[in-house]
Design a protein around this motif. Structure first.
Motif, PDB file in Angstrom:
ATOM      1  N   ALA A 151     -16.643   2.633  22.607  1.00 41.24           N
ATOM      2  CA  ALA A 151     -15.986   1.363  22.282  1.00 41.24           C
ATOM      3  C   ALA A 151     -14.496   1.424  22.588  1.00 41.24           C
ATOM      4  O   ALA A 151     -13.904   0.458  23.085  1.00 41.24           O
ATOM      5  N   VAL A 152     -13.880   2.564  22.295  1.00 41.22           N
ATOM      6  CA  VAL A 152     -12.455   2.745  22.582  1.00 41.22           C
ATOM      7  C   VAL A 152     -12.198   2.673  24.087  1.00 41.22           C
ATOM      8  O   VAL A 152     -11.296   1.968  24.553  1.00 41.22           O
ATOM      9  N   ALA A 153     -13.004   3.399  24.864  1.00 41.07           N
ATOM     10  CA  ALA A 153     -12.833   3.406  26.316  1.00 41.07           C
ATOM     11  C   ALA A 153     -13.016   2.009  26.900  1.00 41.07           C
ATOM     12  O   ALA A 153     -12.239   1.571  27.762  1.00 41.07           O
ATOM     13  N   ASP A 154     -14.040   1.297  26.428  1.00 40.75           N
ATOM     14  CA  ASP A 154     -14.297  -0.065  26.909  1.00 40.75           C
ATOM     15  C   ASP A 154     -13.142  -0.998  26.559  1.00 40.75           C
ATOM     16  O   ASP A 154     -12.726  -1.838  27.368  1.00 40.75           O
ATOM     17  N   PHE A 155     -12.604  -0.862  25.328  1.00 40.19           N
ATOM     18  CA  PHE A 155     -11.497  -1.721  24.883  1.00 40.19           C
ATOM     19  C   PHE A 155     -10.271  -1.516  25.773  1.00 40.19           C
ATOM     20  O   PHE A 155      -9.663  -2.481  26.251  1.00 40.19           O
ATOM     21  N   VAL A 156      -9.892  -0.260  25.975  1.00 35.97           N
ATOM     22  CA  VAL A 156      -8.687   0.016  26.764  1.00 35.97           C
ATOM     23  C   VAL A 156      -8.883  -0.403  28.217  1.00 35.97           C
ATOM     24  O   VAL A 156      -7.973  -0.959  28.852  1.00 35.97           O
ATOM     25  N   GLU A 157     -10.055  -0.169  28.756  1.00 35.82           N
ATOM     26  CA  GLU A 157     -10.330  -0.568  30.141  1.00 35.82           C
ATOM     27  C   GLU A 157     -10.279  -2.090  30.295  1.00 35.82           C
ATOM     28  O   GLU A 157      -9.730  -2.619  31.263  1.00 35.82           O
ATOM     29  N   ARG A 158     -10.833  -2.784  29.308  1.00 35.72           N
ATOM     30  CA  ARG A 158     -10.883  -4.253  29.368  1.00 35.72           C
ATOM     31  C   ARG A 158      -9.504  -4.879  29.185  1.00 35.72           C
ATOM     32  O   ARG A 158      -9.121  -5.794  29.916  1.00 35.72           O
ATOM     33  N   GLU A 159      -8.738  -4.399  28.214  1.00 33.84           N
ATOM     34  CA  GLU A 159      -7.457  -5.017  27.873  1.00 33.84           C
ATOM     35  C   GLU A 159      -6.312  -4.506  28.747  1.00 33.84           C
ATOM     36  O   GLU A 159      -5.302  -5.188  28.908  1.00 33.84           O
ATOM     37  N   ALA A 160      -6.434  -3.291  29.261  1.00 39.03           N
ATOM     38  CA  ALA A 160      -5.431  -2.689  30.147  1.00 39.03           C
ATOM     39  C   ALA A 160      -4.008  -2.829  29.609  1.00 39.03           C
ATOM     40  O   ALA A 160      -3.138  -3.420  30.255  1.00 39.03           O
ATOM     41  N   PRO A 161      -3.738  -2.277  28.426  1.00 38.25           N
ATOM     42  CA  PRO A 161      -2.381  -2.388  27.874  1.00 38.25           C
ATOM     43  C   PRO A 161      -1.386  -1.495  28.601  1.00 38.25           C
ATOM     44  O   PRO A 161      -1.758  -0.478  29.198  1.00 38.25           O
ATOM     45  N   ASP A 162      -0.122  -1.879  28.536  1.00 36.02           N
ATOM     46  CA  ASP A 162       0.952  -1.043  29.062  1.00 36.02           C
ATOM     47  C   ASP A 162       1.374   0.009  28.039  1.00 36.02           C
ATOM     48  O   ASP A 162       1.944   1.035  28.399  1.00 36.02           O
ATOM     49  N   ALA A 163       1.125  -0.282  26.775  1.00 37.83           N
ATOM     50  CA  ALA A 163       1.460   0.640  25.695  1.00 37.83           C
ATOM     51  C   ALA A 163       0.425   0.493  24.594  1.00 37.83           C
ATOM     52  O   ALA A 163      -0.128  -0.588  24.372  1.00 37.83           O
ATOM     53  N   LEU A 164       0.200   1.593  23.906  1.00 38.15           N
ATOM     54  CA  LEU A 164      -0.780   1.612  22.821  1.00 38.15           C
ATOM     55  C   LEU A 164      -0.131   2.299  21.617  1.00 38.15           C
ATOM     56  O   LEU A 164       0.377   3.411  21.734  1.00 38.15           O
ATOM     57  N   VAL A 165      -0.134   1.616  20.463  1.00 43.45           N
ATOM     58  CA  VAL A 165       0.445   2.168  19.236  1.00 43.45           C
ATOM     59  C   VAL A 165      -0.685   2.457  18.253  1.00 43.45           C
ATOM     60  O   VAL A 165      -1.429   1.544  17.874  1.00 43.45           O
ATOM     61  N   ILE A 166      -0.819   3.723  17.852  1.00 43.84           N
ATOM     62  CA  ILE A 166      -1.893   4.107  16.931  1.00 43.84           C
ATOM     63  C   ILE A 166      -1.356   4.124  15.502  1.00 43.84           C
ATOM     64  O   ILE A 166      -0.711   5.077  15.074  1.00 43.84           O
ATOM     65  N   ALA A 167      -1.632   3.046  14.779  1.00 45.00           N
ATOM     66  CA  ALA A 167      -1.207   2.942  13.381  1.00 45.00           C
ATOM     67  C   ALA A 167      -2.382   3.139  12.430  1.00 45.00           C
ATOM     68  O   ALA A 167      -2.207   3.052  11.213  1.00 45.00           O
ATOM     69  N   ALA A 168      -3.568   3.382  12.965  1.00 45.43           N
ATOM     70  CA  ALA A 168      -4.761   3.620  12.141  1.00 45.43           C
ATOM     71  C   ALA A 168      -4.849   5.095  11.799  1.00 45.43           C
ATOM     72  O   ALA A 168      -4.577   5.953  12.639  1.00 45.43           O
ATOM     73  N   ALA A 169      -5.236   5.400  10.562  1.00 46.11           N
ATOM     74  CA  ALA A 169      -5.357   6.794  10.128  1.00 46.11           C
ATOM     75  C   ALA A 169      -6.020   6.841   8.766  1.00 46.11           C
ATOM     76  O   ALA A 169      -6.125   5.820   8.072  1.00 46.11           O
ATOM     77  N   GLU A 170      -6.457   8.035   8.374  1.00 48.92           N
ATOM     78  CA  GLU A 170      -6.784   8.285   6.974  1.00 48.92           C
ATOM     79  C   GLU A 170      -5.533   8.920   6.372  1.00 48.92           C
ATOM     80  O   GLU A 170      -5.205  10.061   6.662  1.00 48.92           O
ATOM     81  N   ARG A 171      -4.821   8.171   5.557  1.00 51.98           N
ATOM     82  CA  ARG A 171      -3.500   8.595   5.081  1.00 51.98           C
ATOM     83  C   ARG A 171      -3.505   9.066   3.631  1.00 51.98           C
ATOM     84  O   ARG A 171      -2.459   9.464   3.109  1.00 51.98           O
ATOM     85  N   ARG A 172      -4.655   9.029   2.956  1.00 52.20           N
ATOM     86  CA  ARG A 172      -4.698   9.395   1.534  1.00 52.20           C
ATOM     87  C   ARG A 172      -4.963  10.899   1.403  1.00 52.20           C
ATOM     88  O   ARG A 172      -6.068  11.367   1.726  1.00 52.20           O
ATOM     89  N   PRO A 173      -3.979  11.671   0.918  1.00 51.83           N
ATOM     90  CA  PRO A 173      -4.142  13.123   0.839  1.00 51.83           C
ATOM     91  C   PRO A 173      -5.365  13.567   0.054  1.00 51.83           C
ATOM     92  O   PRO A 173      -6.055  14.512   0.460  1.00 51.83           O
ATOM     93  N   ASP A 174      -5.664  12.902  -1.058  1.00 49.10           N
ATOM     94  CA  ASP A 174      -6.812  13.321  -1.862  1.00 49.10           C
ATOM     95  C   ASP A 174      -8.125  13.091  -1.118  1.00 49.10           C
ATOM     96  O   ASP A 174      -9.052  13.906  -1.199  1.00 49.10           O
ATOM     97  N   VAL A 175      -8.219  11.992  -0.380  1.00 50.55           N
ATOM     98  CA  VAL A 175      -9.425  11.719   0.416  1.00 50.55           C
ATOM     99  C   VAL A 175      -9.579  12.769   1.509  1.00 50.55           C
ATOM    100  O   VAL A 175     -10.676  13.296   1.734  1.00 50.55           O
ATOM    101  N   CYS A 176      -8.485  13.092   2.182  1.00 52.18           N
ATOM    102  CA  CYS A 176      -8.539  14.107   3.246  1.00 52.18           C
ATOM    103  C   CYS A 176      -8.970  15.464   2.691  1.00 52.18           C
ATOM    104  O   CYS A 176      -9.727  16.192   3.339  1.00 52.18           O
ATOM    105  N   GLU A 177      -8.491  15.782   1.492  1.00 49.68           N
ATOM    106  CA  GLU A 177      -8.814  17.076   0.893  1.00 49.68           C
ATOM    107  C   GLU A 177     -10.311  17.185   0.608  1.00 49.68           C
ATOM    108  O   GLU A 177     -10.908  18.250   0.794  1.00 49.68           O
TER     109      GLU A 177
END
Length: 307
Positions: free
Chosen positions: A51-77
């Motif tokens: 899905a990621v590959a298809d999205f980037v190929e379809r939209e062809a952005p000049d820049a990509l900002v990755i603001a998605a993450a698992e940011r909760r330390p307790d969840v990661c632990e």
């Protein structure tokens, strides 16, 4: 037309970034979200490599900002597999897709890549994460560097900004306990007074990212690792005091002066912003001004927190 894909646009930082970029003439922003897709966002699960590959190929952005993450330390632990999927593998997948298109990738990382014993930390200081969250974000930094030559990591500390729930930021998550402490027979709110944090306003971070994107649009892409941070050190106890003052609540607070979190956290991971400062990039809004803006936009009244 300069096209930017914002991955994780429904989150705390993603929303601020979308708002900042929306007014840029000649820029087209594609927003993606997973858990909270809206009418103007593309639904995307960044764990799905196809899905990621298809999205980037379809939209062809000049820049990509990755603001998605698992940011909760307790969840990661407690779920290192999830942390790895979102904070490492997804970064590699997104960066690889962007690299195939010649797009610049900006990945958001954290001050928790450091152990907090020798601040301030420069962009090239040696990382030594204390917990699974920090380790996963450091691995994500390395995944970006290994996958594309046209990439940049932006390390950030504790973030706060306009919210959709109190729990969305570790700053505003203190408000329910603060409010509860004012009620008849309410419990005293115990707040950490050991770890030193540098709360950083998401609209300021969005402004910084816009300036970085402008450099890329001019053919002057920033690469490697950069850092940005607010410049007001405070513990959660001190944050709580200032929140109570802003909300005009007579809160009953107690300072916890030794580490009490189940997941280990660093003492002071102050990030030096020298590299961006030298480029004339940056903006810092004073905490008291910024937090008033945040609280004014989120409903609460009569000392009762509205979720």
């Amino acid at each position: 037309m300069f096209k930017i894909a914002v991955i994780g646009a429904s989150g705390l930082l993603g929303r601020a970034l979308i708002e900042e970029l929306a007014s840029q003439a000649g820029w087209h922003v594609i927003a993606t979200a997973f858990s909270r897709p809206g009418p103007n966002t593309v639904a995307l699960d960044i764990r799905d490599a196809r899905a990621v590959a298809d999205f980037v190929e379809r939209e062809a952005p000049d820049a990509l900002v990755i603001a998605a993450a698992e940011r909760r330390p307790d969840v990661c632990e407690h779920d290192p597999a999830l942390a790895r999927a979102l904070n490492v593998d997804a970064v590699r997948t997104l960066a690889a897709a962007a690299d195939r298109r010649g797009a610049w990738t900006l990945s958001i990382s954290t001050d928790y890549v450091f152990d907090g014993t020798h601040p301030p930390y420069q962009h090239d200081s040696t990382p030594a994460p204390l917990n699974a969250y920090g380790r996963s974000k450091l691995e994500g930094e390395r995944a970006l560097a290994e996958t594309t030559g046209l990439g940049c990591v932006l390390r950030l500390p504790l973030l706060y900004g306009p919210i959709v729930s109190w729990a969305e930021s570790a700053v505003t998550s203190l408000v329910p306990a603060i409010a509860a402490s004012t009620l008849p027979n309410g419990k005293v709110a115990v707040m950490d007074a050991w770890a030193i944090r540098y709360p950083t306003f998401t609209p300021d971070v969005a402004f910084v990212i816009r300036q970085m994107l402008e450099r890329h649009a001019r053919g002057e892409a920033i690469r490697g690792v950069v850092q940005w941070s607010g410049d007001e050190p405070m513990t959660k106890y001190e944050i709580a005091v200032r929140l109570a003052q802003t909300l005009q609540l007579d809160a009953h607070l107690t300072a916890q002066r030794t580490p009490a979190d189940a997941t280990p956290r660093p003492h002071n991971c102050h990030l030096a912003s020298n590299r961006l400062d030298a480029l004339g990039i940056g903006r810092r809004t004073a905490f008291d001004i910024a937090i008033r803006q945040v609280l004014a936009r989120f409903p609460w009244r009569d000392g009762t927190v509205q979720a």
